[in-house]
Design a protein around this motif. Structure first.
Motif, PDB file in Angstrom:
ATOM      1  N   SER A  77       0.815  -1.218   0.000  1.00 12.92           N
ATOM      2  CA  SER A  77       0.000   0.000   0.000  1.00 12.92           C
ATOM      3  C   SER A  77       0.846   1.264   0.000  1.00 12.92           C
ATOM      4  O   SER A  77       0.323   2.363  -0.233  1.00 12.92           O
ATOM      5  N   VAL A  78       2.141   1.152   0.271  1.00 11.70           N
ATOM      6  CA  VAL A  78       3.042   2.296   0.136  1.00 11.70           C
ATOM      7  C   VAL A  78       4.168   1.901  -0.823  1.00 11.70           C
ATOM      8  O   VAL A  78       4.475   0.728  -0.990  1.00 11.70           O
ATOM      9  N   HIS A  79       4.773   2.898  -1.439  1.00 11.72           N
ATOM     10  CA  HIS A  79       5.705   2.645  -2.531  1.00 11.72           C
ATOM     11  C   HIS A  79       7.026   3.373  -2.311  1.00 11.72           C
ATOM     12  O   HIS A  79       7.064   4.452  -1.711  1.00 11.72           O
ATOM     13  N   LEU A  80       8.091   2.801  -2.838  1.00  8.65           N
ATOM     14  CA  LEU A  80       9.405   3.421  -2.761  1.00  8.65           C
ATOM     15  C   LEU A  80       9.472   4.586  -3.741  1.00  8.65           C
ATOM     16  O   LEU A  80       9.269   4.411  -4.945  1.00  8.65           O
ATOM     17  N   VAL A  81       9.755   5.798  -3.230  1.00 14.29           N
ATOM     18  CA  VAL A  81       9.783   6.983  -4.090  1.00 14.29           C
ATOM     19  C   VAL A  81      11.142   7.664  -4.132  1.00 14.29           C
ATOM     20  O   VAL A  81      11.402   8.489  -5.014  1.00 14.29           O
ATOM     21  N   ASP A  82      12.034   7.331  -3.207  1.00 15.65           N
ATOM     22  CA  ASP A  82      13.352   7.960  -3.206  1.00 15.65           C
ATOM     23  C   ASP A  82      14.285   7.164  -2.305  1.00 15.65           C
ATOM     24  O   ASP A  82      13.830   6.379  -1.458  1.00 15.65           O
ATOM     25  N   VAL A  97      29.391  -7.910  -1.328  1.00 10.81           N
ATOM     26  CA  VAL A  97      28.249  -7.574  -2.166  1.00 10.81           C
ATOM     27  C   VAL A  97      27.158  -6.883  -1.358  1.00 10.81           C
ATOM     28  O   VAL A  97      26.407  -6.064  -1.879  1.00 10.81           O
ATOM     29  N   SER A  98      27.067  -7.177  -0.068  1.00 13.58           N
ATOM     30  CA  SER A  98      26.040  -6.576   0.764  1.00 13.58           C
ATOM     31  C   SER A  98      26.291  -5.077   0.920  1.00 13.58           C
ATOM     32  O   SER A  98      27.410  -4.600   0.762  1.00 13.58           O
ATOM     33  N   TYR A  99      25.245  -4.340   1.217  1.00 16.31           N
ATOM     34  CA  TYR A  99      25.364  -2.894   1.366  1.00 16.31           C
ATOM     35  C   TYR A  99      24.718  -2.461   2.673  1.00 16.31           C
ATOM     36  O   TYR A  99      23.921  -3.172   3.286  1.00 16.31           O
ATOM     37  N   SER A 100      25.065  -1.265   3.099  1.00 12.15           N
ATOM     38  CA  SER A 100      24.451  -0.663   4.281  1.00 12.15           C
ATOM     39  C   SER A 100      24.462   0.840   4.091  1.00 12.15           C
ATOM     40  O   SER A 100      25.027   1.358   3.132  1.00 12.15           O
ATOM     41  N   GLY A 101      23.839   1.562   5.026  1.00 14.04           N
ATOM     42  CA  GLY A 101      23.822   3.015   4.927  1.00 14.04           C
ATOM     43  C   GLY A 101      22.917   3.543   3.829  1.00 14.04           C
ATOM     44  O   GLY A 101      23.153   4.624   3.293  1.00 14.04           O
ATOM     45  N   VAL A 102      21.870   2.793   3.481  1.00 17.14           N
ATOM     46  CA  VAL A 102      20.924   3.219   2.458  1.00 17.14           C
ATOM     47  C   VAL A 102      19.560   3.388   3.112  1.00 17.14           C
ATOM     48  O   VAL A 102      19.125   2.540   3.893  1.00 17.14           O
ATOM     49  N   PHE A 103      18.887   4.481   2.787  1.00 20.16           N
ATOM     50  CA  PHE A 103      17.590   4.783   3.389  1.00 20.16           C
ATOM     51  C   PHE A 103      16.544   4.951   2.304  1.00 20.16           C
ATOM     52  O   PHE A 103      16.771   5.652   1.311  1.00 20.16           O
ATOM     53  N   GLY A 104      15.418   4.277   2.478  1.00 20.68           N
ATOM     54  CA  GLY A 104      14.338   4.348   1.508  1.00 20.68           C
ATOM     55  C   GLY A 104      13.225   5.249   1.986  1.00 20.68           C
ATOM     56  O   GLY A 104      12.891   5.265   3.174  1.00 20.68           O
ATOM     57  N   ARG A 105      12.660   6.002   1.074  1.00 19.77           N
ATOM     58  CA  ARG A 105      11.547   6.885   1.387  1.00 19.77           C
ATOM     59  C   ARG A 105      10.284   6.313   0.743  1.00 19.77           C
ATOM     60  O   ARG A 105      10.249   6.075  -0.464  1.00 19.77           O
ATOM     61  N   PHE A 106       9.265   6.091   1.549  1.00 23.56           N
ATOM     62  CA  PHE A 106       8.047   5.444   1.082  1.00 23.56           C
ATOM     63  C   PHE A 106       6.837   6.344   1.297  1.00 23.56           C
ATOM     64  O   PHE A 106       6.765   7.089   2.284  1.00 23.56           O
ATOM     65  N   CYS A 107       5.874   6.240   0.387  1.00 25.23           N
ATOM     66  CA  CYS A 107       4.580   6.903   0.541  1.00 25.23           C
ATOM     67  C   CYS A 107       3.584   6.227  -0.389  1.00 25.23           C
ATOM     68  O   CYS A 107       3.963   5.384  -1.213  1.00 25.23           O
ATOM     69  N   THR A 108       2.324   6.580  -0.286  1.00 34.21           N
ATOM     70  CA  THR A 108       1.290   5.959  -1.114  1.00 34.21           C
ATOM     71  C   THR A 108       1.109   6.751  -2.405  1.00 34.21           C
ATOM     72  O   THR A 108       0.576   7.865  -2.390  1.00 34.21           O
ATOM     73  N   VAL A 109       1.566   6.185  -3.499  1.00 35.20           N
ATOM     74  CA  VAL A 109       1.447   6.820  -4.807  1.00 35.20           C
ATOM     75  C   VAL A 109       0.079   6.485  -5.402  1.00 35.20           C
ATOM     76  O   VAL A 109      -0.334   5.319  -5.412  1.00 35.20           O
ATOM     77  N   ASP A 110      -0.606   7.490  -5.906  1.00 28.90           N
ATOM     78  CA  ASP A 110      -1.890   7.280  -6.561  1.00 28.90           C
ATOM     79  C   ASP A 110      -1.631   6.962  -8.033  1.00 28.90           C
ATOM     80  O   ASP A 110      -1.596   7.845  -8.892  1.00 28.90           O
ATOM     81  N   TRP A 111      -1.444   5.675  -8.318  1.00 28.09           N
ATOM     82  CA  TRP A 111      -1.085   5.270  -9.667  1.00 28.09           C
ATOM     83  C   TRP A 111      -2.178   5.535 -10.686  1.00 28.09           C
ATOM     84  O   TRP A 111      -1.918   5.608 -11.901  1.00 28.09           O
ATOM     85  N   GLY A 133      -1.351  10.771  -0.631  1.00 28.95           N
ATOM     86  CA  GLY A 133      -0.677   9.878   0.298  1.00 28.95           C
ATOM     87  C   GLY A 133       0.814  10.079   0.398  1.00 28.95           C
ATOM     88  O   GLY A 133       1.494   9.392   1.168  1.00 28.95           O
ATOM     89  N   CYS A 134       1.343  11.031  -0.388  1.00 28.50           N
ATOM     90  CA  CYS A 134       2.785  11.312  -0.341  1.00 28.50           C
ATOM     91  C   CYS A 134       3.080  12.648   0.352  1.00 28.50           C
ATOM     92  O   CYS A 134       4.189  13.171   0.241  1.00 28.50           O
ATOM     93  N   ALA A 135       2.089  13.199   1.042  1.00 25.05           N
ATOM     94  CA  ALA A 135       2.310  14.454   1.761  1.00 25.05           C
ATOM     95  C   ALA A 135       3.303  14.269   2.901  1.00 25.05           C
ATOM     96  O   ALA A 135       4.054  15.186   3.241  1.00 25.05           O
ATOM     97  N   LYS A 136       3.298  13.080   3.510  1.00 28.66           N
ATOM     98  CA  LYS A 136       4.197  12.811   4.630  1.00 28.66           C
ATOM     99  C   LYS A 136       4.847  11.442   4.463  1.00 28.66           C
ATOM    100  O   LYS A 136       4.467  10.465   5.108  1.00 28.66           O
ATOM    101  N   PRO A 137       5.845  11.351   3.573  1.00 29.55           N
ATOM    102  CA  PRO A 137       6.535  10.075   3.379  1.00 29.55           C
ATOM    103  C   PRO A 137       7.332   9.673   4.610  1.00 29.55           C
ATOM    104  O   PRO A 137       7.652  10.514   5.451  1.00 29.55           O
ATOM    105  N   VAL A 138       7.642   8.396   4.707  1.00 29.00           N
ATOM    106  CA  VAL A 138       8.421   7.900   5.831  1.00 29.00           C
ATOM    107  C   VAL A 138       9.779   7.428   5.346  1.00 29.00           C
ATOM    108  O   VAL A 138       9.937   6.962   4.215  1.00 29.00           O
TER     109      VAL A 138
END
Length: 429
Positions: A77-82, A97-111, A133-138
């Motif tokens: 119900s929420v999508h990766l936007v940044d 190969v593994s990574y760290s220090g990456v942060f995803g920003r999610f919100c509900t995109v009205d497709w 639904g993207c007014a306040k992404p997490v």
């Protein structure tokens, strides 16, 4: 949920000691430099390429993922936007190969906004801006979320969420009809297709190790991260959705090998156009406002080699030269990729749009069958200006006008730096 207040809201770090805990950190977003070409290198040791010469600090909170947020991500119900990076943690020079220090920003995109009218929201950023639904992404720890989601998907029995594998990637020279391609892919069968048109996450990953992959384990971390980003962006709780496409920002063509290594059997295209016509589109509002001039960012030694080969010096380099050189780097990167991946890449000349999409690219190259209704929708949307942003503007062919109005400087720069690459692409089309 923890809110950010807006898709790209920026907060300055506080001196309050209460903010200095394990859940709060200073991450640095890498942006393309706006300095003149050949300016002094300001980059950190962790990021070796001039693409990342400047850094902007953004105060981000990445709290431990609570169950409510996790559930919404898991159920689609929420999508990766940044995404963003902590360069100290992410960009390590090792072979892990593994990574760290990456942060995803999610919100509900009205497709539905994009599916109903792609030309009104031709870029992903417009879609995010218009989605309530993207007014306040997490913001969350991306690796932690990916691990939890994949664990859930392995045992997903009867859940409404499924993962779409990418059907195709669209790379392009810029100002060459690529948005028409993206709009056509969305319009041909809106219920089945999801098209990300220049969304931030894929590009940020492609750029994350720099042009020469001097960090991130020689590119291995970026390859795995790119796979995970595409995986997360391909998850959907809409049972009708089947086909996933990505149109990558033009500068992403310089890093196309990362995408190819991540998905070696996924077909891709590179859209290009007559050099003078592309340059005239960029230079429409003057050279100093042209993206092709501002985006030129290559190592000084490489620039010198290019100029020496044409009998020029940096002092004699005009904005038109800068524009042509930038476009040349994109075209040459595509040519190199075609030569190393002849079976999966296709060169697409602007002049052949939209017919080539209907005749071969979609049904044969991308492997998506087209009904008569699908073909009709592609034809219909091709008659509308692809970047109308809500206005039903009739599309008009302007190639002859661009040729007619081109200055001597534009034609000369195109002859010096672009037509050779154009002829190579024509030979590969």
């Amino acid at each position: 949920m923890t809110g950010w207040g807006g898709p790209m809201s920026r907060r300055q770090p506080s001196n309050d000691s209460s903010n200095k805990d394990n859940n709060s950190l200073q991450t640095q977003i890498l942006t393309k430099p706006q300095d003149n070409v050949g300016s002094k290198n300001l980059r950190s040791n962790e990021f070796p390429d001039a693409e990342f010469a400047k850094m902007k600090t953004i105060h981000q909170t990445a709290p431990k993922v609570d169950q409510d947020i996790l559930d919404q991500i898991i159920n689609g119900s929420v999508h990766l936007v940044d995404i963003s990076f902590d360069p100290i943690k992410y960009n390590k020079k090792n072979t892990n190969v593994s990574y760290s220090g990456v942060f995803g920003r999610f919100c509900t995109v009205d497709w539905s906004l994009h599916k109903n009218d792609p030309a009104a929201h031709p870029m992903f950023r417009f879609l995010v801006q218009k989605s309530p639904g993207c007014a306040k992404p997490v913001n969350v720890n991306f690796k932690e979320i990916v691990d939890k989601v994949k664990e859930f998907d392995k045992t997903n029995n009867g859940n409404d969420v499924h993962v779409m594998a990418p059907k195709g990637f669209v790379f392009h020279e810029s100002r060459c009809g690529s948005t028409l391609v993206a709009n056509s892919l969305a319009a041909m069968d809106p219920s089945k297709n999801r098209v990300y048109s220049e969304s931030p996450p894929p590009l940020e990953v492609l750029k994350s190790c720099g042009l020469h992959k001097g960090a991130c384990g020689g590119g291995d971390q970026a390859i795995q991260l790119f796979r995970d980003v595409v995986y997360m962006m391909g998850r959907t709780n809409d049972a009708k959705e089947q086909n996933l496409f990505f149109k990558i920002q033009s500068v992403g063509t310089k890093y196309i090998d990362i995408a190819r290594m991540a998905f070696p059997e996924v077909p891709w295209i590179f859209v290009y156009r007559d050099p003078v016509q592309v340059m005239m589109s960029h230079l429409k509002y003057g050279p100093h406002r042209a993206n092709c001039v501002r985006q030129l960012s290559i190592p000084p030694t490489h620039l010198k080699t290019i100029l020496d080969g044409k009998g020029l010096t940096k002092k004699k380099m005009t904005p038109e030269h800068q524009c042509a050189i930038h476009l040349n780097t994109l075209c040459e990167s595509a040519v190199s990729s075609f030569q190393s991946s002849p079976s999966y890449g296709k060169a697409v000349n602007y002049n052949l749009l939209p017919g080539i999409l209907v005749d071969s690219i979609v049904p044969e190259h991308f492997g998506v069958p087209l009904s008569s209704a699908d073909r009709a929708r592609i034809t219909e949307i091709s008659s509308t200006y692809s970047k109308g942003k809500g206005e039903a503007i009739e599309w008009k062919e302007d190639s002859s006008e661009k040729e007619k109005n081109a200055s001597v400087e534009v034609k000369s720069a195109a002859d010096l730096f672009l037509y050779e690459s154009f002829r190579k692409l024509e030979g590969l089309a």
